[in-house]
Design an enzyme around this catalytic site. Structure first.
Site, mmCIF file in Angstrom:
data_model
loop_
_atom_site.group_PDB
_atom_site.id
_atom_site.type_symbol
_atom_site.label_atom_id
_atom_site.label_comp_id
_atom_site.label_asym_id
_atom_site.label_seq_id
_atom_site.Cartn_x
_atom_site.Cartn_y
_atom_site.Cartn_z
ATOM 1 N N HIS A 1 0.810 -1.212 0.000
ATOM 2 C CA HIS A 1 0.000 0.000 0.000
ATOM 3 C C HIS A 1 0.846 1.266 0.000
ATOM 4 O O HIS A 1 0.434 2.303 -0.504
ATOM 5 C CB HIS A 1 -1.023 -0.036 1.143
ATOM 6 C CG HIS A 1 -2.124 -0.977 0.832
ATOM 7 N ND1 HIS A 1 -2.110 -2.288 1.233
ATOM 8 C CD2 HIS A 1 -3.238 -0.818 0.060
ATOM 9 C CE1 HIS A 1 -3.188 -2.888 0.759
ATOM 10 N NE2 HIS A 1 -3.888 -2.026 0.043
ATOM 11 N N CYS B 1 -9.779 -3.421 -10.367
ATOM 12 C CA CYS B 1 -9.298 -2.190 -9.733
ATOM 13 C C CYS B 1 -7.939 -2.377 -9.069
ATOM 14 O O CYS B 1 -7.420 -1.473 -8.432
ATOM 15 C CB CYS B 1 -10.311 -1.659 -8.715
ATOM 16 S SG CYS B 1 -10.616 -2.806 -7.367
ATOM 17 N N ASP C 1 -4.553 -8.321 -4.172
ATOM 18 C CA ASP C 1 -4.723 -9.361 -3.158
ATOM 19 C C ASP C 1 -4.971 -10.722 -3.794
ATOM 20 O O ASP C 1 -4.551 -11.748 -3.246
ATOM 21 C CB ASP C 1 -5.880 -9.000 -2.216
ATOM 22 C CG ASP C 1 -5.414 -8.038 -1.138
ATOM 23 O OD1 ASP C 1 -4.304 -8.244 -0.607
ATOM 24 O OD2 ASP C 1 -6.133 -7.078 -0.849
ATOM 25 N N GLU D 1 -11.094 -10.866 -4.377
ATOM 26 C CA GLU D 1 -9.650 -10.765 -4.121
ATOM 27 C C GLU D 1 -9.114 -11.929 -3.294
ATOM 28 O O GLU D 1 -7.958 -11.947 -2.906
ATOM 29 C CB GLU D 1 -9.289 -9.415 -3.495
ATOM 30 C CG GLU D 1 -10.164 -8.959 -2.367
ATOM 31 C CD GLU D 1 -9.873 -7.518 -1.921
ATOM 32 O OE1 GLU D 1 -8.873 -6.939 -2.336
ATOM 33 O OE2 GLU D 1 -10.675 -7.006 -1.123
HETATM 34 C C1 PEP Z 1 -6.585 -5.130 -4.553
HETATM 35 O O1 PEP Z 1 -6.371 -5.933 -3.639
HETATM 36 O O2 PEP Z 1 -6.282 -5.342 -5.745
HETATM 37 C C2 PEP Z 1 -7.197 -3.827 -4.253
HETATM 38 C C3 PEP Z 1 -7.574 -3.007 -5.205
HETATM 39 O O3 PEP Z 1 -7.316 -3.475 -2.939
HETATM 40 P P1 PEP Z 1 -6.075 -2.996 -2.052
HETATM 41 O O4 PEP Z 1 -4.894 -2.804 -2.986
HETATM 42 O O5 PEP Z 1 -6.447 -1.732 -1.386
HETATM 43 O O6 PEP Z 1 -5.875 -4.127 -1.120
HETATM 44 MG MG MG Z 2 -7.262 -5.622 -1.716
#
Ligand code: PEP
Ligand code: MG
Length: 587
Positions: free
Chosen positions: A212, A526, A479, A455
């Site tokens: 992140h 996403c 994820d 995910e």
């Molecule tokens: C993902 O896991 O691809 C996602 C978009 O959520 P995050 O990156 O915030 O875990």
């Molecule tokens: Mg995620």
């Protein structure tokens, strides 16, 4: 001497600037002060230093008269050393330099100077002197502790230096020198603090490409490298550094010839950016006439401006957890959340906004006071929807705020990390309950579409069951890759195994898209794959028509879309996912 340090590229581009080293101490505040505050900031450090000197004098008086048992001779010698260090001119002169020349706040200036002096101690031949580094750290710690107890001025909004490289280099020695941040590690909350900030680039020792921290760096659209192992040990405060975010390399103390080469690359990147900018108003339609929706991922309501600027057709992922971070346990209440969501909705000027309910845990701790290291395996622990369902009062507060924001524009609600039908049922019943609470209060709210993130492999495998409950799905590939391959996305030591092209990942993704299309339900991706131009053709070939990514990536993906022919890509995509080594067909 010029040398290079290699890591993982996370955000493209070239940055050239002076190193701001944040080795270790990210727990102190880091912000820039206005010039008129320089004197009072220096006075704060002086007051801190004087208070510690007084404290030591008092301690010395107390131990005079004690016997050698209660107060051994070493204690008095130690206090003398601390006094000497506190009166050391290099400490105070250095702190004054960082405050007046760089406009660092007092705590930041003190820790920066501490770091610079620590390195000098490390280089000393004499072992006794080398060991005095620990005393210096204790002394600085005491000053910091004293300053913490004294009211700290409110940090002004951070600014970013203006002007191109030529101008910046000419301003060397002033506060307008471009700065690049080098740290061992930065939490997503730390990164958030630097959003819209002064830094022209980032390098961290740890972290994976889809950690992140890397995601926030990417959203800031500045060159960044993570997983550079010992970068923060090798660079010194104020070194000139080049960050090559395309290659994942940091070059320290570049020679004039290397500098010239990178200045050229930087100008080329600027030109490319200008060229892509012309696509902003071009509809994203493929050669064979398929209309593709390109949405933006945002972290804060104000990011809506960047989403609009990039020509996004809406927000496909608003990571709401960033509103909850760094609050030292005081989570935003319903009103504060409602106003934040509403700001994002109004900021998008009628375009849809998909708000994901809070997804904290693993590499996104709320803050230091609620850090969850105690759990053995946080990525598999109480994260995302599990965390929300474990705290229904907190979750209902968020649900009410989102429902209320939906009265001001088109809002979708997205639920992260679902795996069990029982979780789905529980979540949907809480959404109904939140609506009933608002009805009882007579508070206005709007209609929402409810979607689930795919995910976890379990969710991808049972995608058809998910479709019975939800209006749309969104694939979180970051994820999905982590959990399918059992690779911690934030751990650079296994980053080479974090493979979006693994056949298992691609087959789960392909099946999710196919299942949604078969039932006529919207599906989007996403995760970071959606913004990576290396995967645009494959995703189009698999039937994906909706992508959500950082605004900075949107125009490059649009360019790929405009060049694509989905009818021709479809059979090729099937070949790719049937292959044992899809990466080879994608290259
Ligand atoms: C993902 O896991 O691809 C996602 C978009 O959520 P995050 O990156 O915030 O875990
Ligand atoms: Mg995620």
């Amino acid at each position: 001497m010029t040398f290079a340090v290699h890591g993982l590229p996370v955000a493209r581009g070239i940055a050239i600037g002076r190193a701001v080293l944040m080795a270790g101490r990210v727990d102190v505040a880091h912000y820039f002060i206005p010039p008129e505050q320089v004197e009072s900031e220096i006075a704060r450090v002086r007051a801190g230093r004087d208070a510690v000197v007084d404290e030591i004098h008092r301690l010395q008086q107390t131990i005079t008269g004690m016997g050698p048992k209660e107060a051994p001779h070493e204690l008095s010698a130690l206090l003398d050393v601390h006094l000497m260090l506190l009166q050391d001119q290099d400490l105070i002169a250095g702190v004054k330099h960082w405050i007046s020349e760089r406009l660092y706040n007092a705590e930041w200036a003190l820790t920066t100077q501490l770091e610079a002096l620590s390195r000098q101690f490390d280089e000393m031949e004499d072992e006794y002197l080398r060991e005095r580094k620990a005393d210096l750290e204790q002394v600085a710690e005491r000053i910091l502790r004293y300053m913490k107890g004294v009211a700290t001025p409110v940090p002004p909004p951070a600014r970013r230096p203006a002007g191109g490289l030529q101008q910046d280099l000419a301003l060397e020695g002033t506060t307008d020198v471009p700065l690049v941040l080098i740290a061992h590690d930065l939490s997503p909350a730390d990164m958030l603090q630097f959003k819209q900030s002064v830094f022209a680039g980032f390098v961290t020792d740890v972290g994976g490409k889809t950690s992140h921290t890397a995601i926030v760096a990417r959203s800031m659209d500045i060159p960044a490298v993570v997983g550079a192992r010992s970068a923060s040990q090798l660079v010194r405060q104020d070194d000139w550094v080049i960050i090559d975010g395309d290659a994942g390399v940091m070059i320290v103390d570049p020679s004039p010839i290397i500098l010239a080469e990178y200045q050229f690359k930087q100008r080329q990147a600027e030109l490319e950016r200008g060229r892509l900018g012309r696509l902003r108003h071009t509809p994203a339609v493929t050669l064979d006439g398929e209309r593709i929706e390109l949405f933006a991922n945002i972290e804060l309501p104000d990011d809506a401006a960047a989403a609009l600027e990039a020509g996004a057709v809406g927000v496909g992922l608003f990571r709401s957890e960033f509103l909850f971070m760094g609050r030292q346990g005081h989570l935003p209440d319903e009103e504060e959340q409602y106003l934040a969501y509403r700001r994002a909705v109004e900021g998008m000027q009628g375009l849809p906004v998909t708000i994901r309910t809070i997804d904290v845990g693993a590499d996104k701790p709320l803050d230091d006071t609620r850090h969850d290291d105690a759990h053995l395996n946080p990525a598999l622990g109480l994260r995302a929807i599990r965390w929300s369902l474990a705290d229904p009062a907190m979750f209902l507060t968020q649900l009410r705020a989102i429902l209320r924001a939906a009265a001001h524009g088109k809002v979708n609600m997205l639920i992260p990390m679902l795996a069990h039908v029982s979780e789905i049922r529980h979540t949907l019943s809480l959404i109904d309950f939140a609506r009933a609470e608002l009805d009882n209060r007579g508070t206005a709210y709007g209609p929402i579409a409810i979607g689930a993130m795919i995910e976890i492999p379990a969710a991808a495998i049972m995608v058809r069951s998910f479709l019975n409950y939800f209006d749309f799905l969104s694939v979180g590939t970051n994820d999905l890759i982590q959990y399918t391959l059992a690779i911690d996305r934030a751990d650079e030591s296994v980053a080479h195994l974090y493979d979006p092209c693994h056949p298992a990942v691609l087959r789960l993704l392909a099946d999710t898209i196919a299942a949604c299309r078969a039932q006529g339900k919207p599906v989007s991706v996403c995760g970071e794959m959606a913004g990576d131009v290396d995967f645009t053709r494959l995703l189009l070939g698999l039937g994906l028509r909706s992508f959500s990514m950082h605004p900075a990536q949107l125009l490059a993906v649009k360019q790929e879309v405009l060049r694509a022919d989905t009818a021709r890509l479809a059979p090729w995509a099937q070949e790719v996912i049937a292959s044992d080594e899809p990466g080879k067909l994608l290259a």
